[in-house]
Design a protein around this motif. Sequence first.
Motif, PDB file in Angstrom:
ATOM      1  N   ASN A  31      12.385   8.562   6.647  1.00  0.00           N
ATOM      2  CA  ASN A  31      13.778   8.613   7.094  1.00  0.00           C
ATOM      3  C   ASN A  31      14.724   8.353   5.936  1.00  0.00           C
ATOM      4  OD1 ASN A  31      13.119   9.188   9.745  1.00  0.00           O
ATOM      5  ND2 ASN A  31      13.306   7.070  10.445  1.00  0.00           N
ATOM      6  N   GLN A  32      14.390   7.363   5.118  1.00  0.00           N
ATOM      7  CA  GLN A  32      15.256   7.013   3.995  1.00  0.00           C
ATOM      8  C   GLN A  32      15.284   8.133   2.956  1.00  0.00           C
ATOM      9  OE1 GLN A  32      17.320   4.115   3.739  1.00  0.00           O
ATOM     10  NE2 GLN A  32      18.121   5.632   2.338  1.00  0.00           N
ATOM     11  N   LYS A  33      14.123   8.703   2.670  1.00  0.00           N
ATOM     12  CA  LYS A  33      14.056   9.796   1.693  1.00  0.00           C
ATOM     13  C   LYS A  33      14.856  11.011   2.162  1.00  0.00           C
ATOM     14  CE  LYS A  33       9.682   9.208  -0.680  1.00  0.00           C
ATOM     15  NZ  LYS A  33       8.336   9.783  -0.782  1.00  0.00           N
TER      16      LYS A  33
ATOM     17  N   GLU B 187       0.834  -1.213   0.000  1.00  0.00           N
ATOM     18  CA  GLU B 187       0.000   0.000   0.000  1.00  0.00           C
ATOM     19  C   GLU B 187       0.865   1.258   0.000  1.00  0.00           C
ATOM     20  OE1 GLU B 187      -2.547  -0.205   3.424  1.00  0.00           O
ATOM     21  OE2 GLU B 187      -3.647  -1.941   2.655  1.00  0.00           O
ATOM     22  N   THR B 188       2.167   1.078   0.141  1.00  0.00           N
ATOM     23  CA  THR B 188       3.093   2.215   0.166  1.00  0.00           C
ATOM     24  C   THR B 188       3.785   2.322  -1.189  1.00  0.00           C
ATOM     25  OG1 THR B 188       5.062   1.006   0.889  1.00  0.00           O
ATOM     26  CG2 THR B 188       3.519   1.733   2.611  1.00  0.00           C
ATOM     27  N   GLU B 189       4.710   3.256  -1.299  1.00  0.00           N
ATOM     28  CA  GLU B 189       5.439   3.460  -2.551  1.00  0.00           C
ATOM     29  C   GLU B 189       6.654   2.536  -2.692  1.00  0.00           C
ATOM     30  OE1 GLU B 189       8.011   7.257  -2.217  1.00  0.00           O
ATOM     31  OE2 GLU B 189       6.490   7.410  -0.627  1.00  0.00           O
ATOM     32  N   LEU B 190       6.891   1.676  -1.719  1.00  0.00           N
ATOM     33  CA  LEU B 190       8.077   0.826  -1.748  1.00  0.00           C
ATOM     34  C   LEU B 190       8.050  -0.150  -2.916  1.00  0.00           C
ATOM     35  CD1 LEU B 190       8.523   0.074   2.055  1.00  0.00           C
ATOM     36  CD2 LEU B 190       9.848   1.646   0.638  1.00  0.00           C
TER      37      LEU B 190
ATOM     38  N   TYR C 111      12.151  -4.457   0.572  1.00  0.00           N
ATOM     39  CA  TYR C 111      11.414  -3.347  -0.030  1.00  0.00           C
ATOM     40  C   TYR C 111      12.268  -2.087   0.015  1.00  0.00           C
ATOM     41  CZ  TYR C 111       7.657  -6.675   0.219  1.00  0.00           C
ATOM     42  OH  TYR C 111       6.899  -7.804   0.049  1.00  0.00           O
ATOM     43  N   THR C 112      12.307  -1.387  -1.129  1.00  0.00           N
ATOM     44  CA  THR C 112      13.216  -0.263  -1.284  1.00  0.00           C
ATOM     45  C   THR C 112      12.492   1.004  -1.741  1.00  0.00           C
ATOM     46  OG1 THR C 112      13.682  -0.824  -3.595  1.00  0.00           O
ATOM     47  CG2 THR C 112      15.121  -1.802  -1.923  1.00  0.00           C
TER      48      THR C 112
END
Length: 196
Positions: A114-116, A29-32, A43-44
């Motif tokens: 956090n990753q972005k 459901e996310t952009e991963l 998932y990245t």
Amino acid sequence: MKPKNVDEYIQKHLQWENELMLLRSIINETELEENIKWGAPTYTVNNKNVVGIGAFKAYAGLWFFNGALLKDEAKMLINAQEGKTVAMRQWRFNTIDEIRPKLVKSYIEEAIENQKEGREVSIAKKQKNIISDELSVMLKNDAALKNSFDVFTKAKQNEFHEYINEAKRKATKQNRLQKIIPMIKSGEGLYDRYKK
């Protein structure tokens, strides 16, 4: 044999099929972007690892690559290898009823942000040289092996020594030694195949 995709991974872990499917649906459901790395669903975002799902004997779970940065207000995360793992954190589920989709998704969304933002746990480099007696003896007795070994950086040499030393049983040390000899001779670092 490592699975080629997430469906194959789930089929190899039918004991946790429902938990894995639910976790996967929350993540999707996310952009991963969904991948298989190290034989498990990973998932990245922007080609950077954010979260993975996994099945083990006693539980299914999530692992957050930079989980130490998460607020973890619900106190769900654990360090699976205290003293060894700095950044990664796990969230374990023993039954499907323990998976709270909204809460899980909030943790994942925080990890994505956090990753972005480029936030990462800084890991201090090991300063000491690690020596394995077994590998040292092998290098001393095989000049060609020693020449191949000397081409590696100190960090890669330490990885080989540490890999042998981590084994507790003598038989396991010997098995590991036999595994790495062809790698050393071919110029392949212990973790090179996982860094691609």
